[in-house]
Write a protein that holds these residues in place. Sequence first.
Motif, mmCIF file in Angstrom:
data_model
loop_
_atom_site.group_PDB
_atom_site.id
_atom_site.type_symbol
_atom_site.label_atom_id
_atom_site.label_comp_id
_atom_site.label_asym_id
_atom_site.label_seq_id
_atom_site.Cartn_x
_atom_site.Cartn_y
_atom_site.Cartn_z
ATOM 1 N N LEU A 139 0.788 -1.065 -0.238
ATOM 2 C CA LEU A 139 -0.007 -0.053 0.312
ATOM 3 C C LEU A 139 1.043 1.442 0.007
ATOM 4 O O LEU A 139 2.228 1.238 0.556
ATOM 5 N N PRO A 140 0.228 2.704 -0.649
ATOM 6 C CA PRO A 140 0.883 3.761 -1.275
ATOM 7 C C PRO A 140 1.589 4.192 0.658
ATOM 8 O O PRO A 140 0.050 3.653 1.602
ATOM 9 N N ILE A 141 2.260 5.035 1.506
ATOM 10 C CA ILE A 141 2.410 6.018 2.337
ATOM 11 C C ILE A 141 2.155 7.065 2.210
ATOM 12 O O ILE A 141 2.292 7.664 1.333
ATOM 13 N N ASN A 142 2.306 8.141 3.265
ATOM 14 C CA ASN A 142 2.456 9.374 3.246
ATOM 15 C C ASN A 142 3.821 9.921 2.909
ATOM 16 O O ASN A 142 4.368 9.500 3.572
ATOM 17 N N GLU A 143 3.126 10.866 1.796
ATOM 18 C CA GLU A 143 4.960 11.217 1.371
ATOM 19 C C GLU A 143 5.444 12.146 1.902
ATOM 20 O O GLU A 143 6.291 12.246 2.713
ATOM 21 N N ALA A 144 4.800 13.093 3.021
ATOM 22 C CA ALA A 144 5.212 14.033 3.828
ATOM 23 C C ALA A 144 5.628 13.768 5.351
ATOM 24 O O ALA A 144 6.513 14.037 5.988
ATOM 25 N N GLY A 145 5.205 12.245 5.278
ATOM 26 C CA GLY A 145 5.518 11.549 6.326
ATOM 27 C C GLY A 145 6.670 10.955 6.489
ATOM 28 O O GLY A 145 7.594 10.806 7.332
ATOM 29 N N PHE A 146 7.194 10.371 5.340
ATOM 30 C CA PHE A 146 8.747 9.966 5.192
ATOM 31 C C PHE A 146 9.375 10.866 4.630
ATOM 32 O O PHE A 146 10.180 10.826 5.249
ATOM 33 N N MET A 147 9.065 12.172 4.408
ATOM 34 C CA MET A 147 10.295 13.232 4.616
ATOM 35 C C MET A 147 10.265 13.290 5.844
ATOM 36 O O MET A 147 11.818 13.979 6.355
ATOM 37 N N ILE A 148 9.475 13.548 6.334
ATOM 38 C CA ILE A 148 10.059 13.833 8.166
ATOM 39 C C ILE A 148 10.934 12.595 7.992
ATOM 40 O O ILE A 148 11.839 13.005 9.486
ATOM 41 N N HIS A 149 10.392 11.479 8.774
ATOM 42 C CA HIS A 149 10.794 10.941 9.443
ATOM 43 C C HIS A 149 11.680 10.091 8.585
ATOM 44 O O HIS A 149 13.084 9.688 9.937
ATOM 45 N N SER A 150 12.390 10.117 7.456
ATOM 46 C CA SER A 150 13.553 9.801 7.207
ATOM 47 C C SER A 150 14.437 10.684 7.212
ATOM 48 O O SER A 150 15.128 10.108 7.453
ATOM 49 N N GLU A 151 14.590 11.360 7.182
ATOM 50 C CA GLU A 151 15.040 12.778 8.127
ATOM 51 C C GLU A 151 15.779 13.191 9.595
ATOM 52 O O GLU A 151 16.884 12.626 9.770
ATOM 53 N N LEU A 205 6.763 18.345 1.624
ATOM 54 C CA LEU A 205 6.780 17.314 0.377
ATOM 55 C C LEU A 205 8.189 17.360 -0.124
ATOM 56 O O LEU A 205 9.014 17.456 -1.011
ATOM 57 N N ALA A 206 8.670 18.155 0.518
ATOM 58 C CA ALA A 206 10.550 18.571 0.642
ATOM 59 C C ALA A 206 11.751 17.803 1.129
ATOM 60 O O ALA A 206 11.136 18.379 2.091
ATOM 61 N N VAL A 207 12.140 17.709 1.250
ATOM 62 C CA VAL A 207 13.840 16.948 1.902
ATOM 63 C C VAL A 207 13.949 18.289 3.124
ATOM 64 O O VAL A 207 14.318 18.393 4.086
ATOM 65 N N ASP A 208 14.096 19.567 2.294
ATOM 66 C CA ASP A 208 14.489 20.371 2.836
ATOM 67 C C ASP A 208 14.132 21.018 4.580
ATOM 68 O O ASP A 208 14.534 20.721 5.720
ATOM 69 N N GLU A 209 12.455 20.600 4.172
ATOM 70 C CA GLU A 209 11.753 20.372 5.494
ATOM 71 C C GLU A 209 12.416 19.811 6.663
ATOM 72 O O GLU A 209 11.788 19.742 7.804
ATOM 73 N N GLY A 210 12.334 17.737 5.917
ATOM 74 C CA GLY A 210 12.821 17.652 6.835
ATOM 75 C C GLY A 210 13.897 17.656 7.449
ATOM 76 O O GLY A 210 14.266 17.160 8.573
ATOM 77 N N ARG A 211 14.783 17.781 7.099
ATOM 78 C CA ARG A 211 15.808 18.037 7.431
ATOM 79 C C ARG A 211 16.242 19.349 8.535
ATOM 80 O O ARG A 211 16.969 19.172 9.781
ATOM 81 N N GLN A 212 15.381 20.181 8.318
ATOM 82 C CA GLN A 212 14.645 21.470 9.186
ATOM 83 C C GLN A 212 14.067 21.282 10.508
ATOM 84 O O GLN A 212 14.904 21.253 11.698
ATOM 85 N N ILE A 213 13.297 20.206 10.520
ATOM 86 C CA ILE A 213 12.603 19.535 11.362
ATOM 87 C C ILE A 213 13.888 18.570 12.778
ATOM 88 O O ILE A 213 13.628 18.340 13.701
ATOM 89 N N ALA A 214 14.863 16.859 11.538
ATOM 90 C CA ALA A 214 15.398 17.125 12.128
ATOM 91 C C ALA A 214 16.461 18.048 13.472
ATOM 92 O O ALA A 214 16.767 17.392 13.950
ATOM 93 N N ARG A 215 17.067 18.903 12.730
ATOM 94 C CA ARG A 215 18.001 20.073 12.944
ATOM 95 C C ARG A 215 17.599 20.375 14.222
ATOM 96 O O ARG A 215 17.677 20.573 14.874
#
Length: 310
Positions: A139-151, A205-215
């Motif tokens: 099944l597909p997953i939430n794109e925004a979820g991946f961007m946040i969690h992967s980072e 939906l962009a990698v930068d947002e996930g990286r900023q949250i991780a930071r």
Amino acid sequence: MSTTATVTEAGQQKVVVTTPEAPSSVSNNPNILPAAEDKVFQAVARGDRAGKLKLRGIPTFSDPYAERQWIKEHMAAAFRYFGKEGFNEGISGHISVRDPVLKDHFWMNPFAKHFSAMNASDLVLVDADGYVTEGGAQLPINEAGFMIHSEIHKARPDVMAAAHTHGVYGKTWSVFGKPVEMLSQDACNFYGKLSVYEDHGGVALAVDEGRQIARALGKDNIACILQNHGLLTVGQTVDEAAWLFASLDHACHSQLMAEAAAANGIAKKIIPANVAQYTADAAQNPHNFYTEFQPEFDLIVEESNGRVLQ
């Protein structure tokens, strides 16, 4: 590993739950003491005079496939707990957990599946690039979820699980862009370990947002308030991440009510820093936060007649 067997007694279904033997070590993180040897953790409960009765804490596994199934069962229960807490909102919200078999993969919830109906078999295994792989639900997953969690998982190799949803109280308090105050003993769960992401770049939906949250989460924090967005918590187990999320959302609820009272002239009394630190030193333990979730896990298994584990 917790397992279930369903038998029929006088036409009624009965779910039998078995629990693992007391663990001797924590396989996921060598920096965590075994529960039996963790004096801080053991100090929160009292056993027999001989000192033989001890808290069990996080279980350990010699078989990574058994550990994977255990993770999926507890992850599905965490989602059902989130559903009971009212954290579900449309397609928003996600939990991720590292896979013990394929170390660069992690488990996530499928797109648009209600938290309250989640079973272990519904969970999706994704690779390091966020693509759905064999081994889990197709099944597909939430794109925004991946961007946040992967980072987060990239930045924090110590983190096994991360949780984020749009609960009402958390996202409402987040508009102030500041942490909760130490208004109660429960709020001290987060003393010195709570950060704030003082920005909001829209849907991640962009990698930068996930990286900023991780930071913004930082190197050793257990939670982050995402301004104008919601809450994020992490843990050594999905149980810990889920419990911390609910605890922080409750703290936000308390804070909002306290602010309303304070606006009407009732002064707040903040817990002194030394007392908050003393409380945090006792509470901020992976075994403790894991154990905090176990009553909820057992109740969800019972309420679902074991379906959550399937």
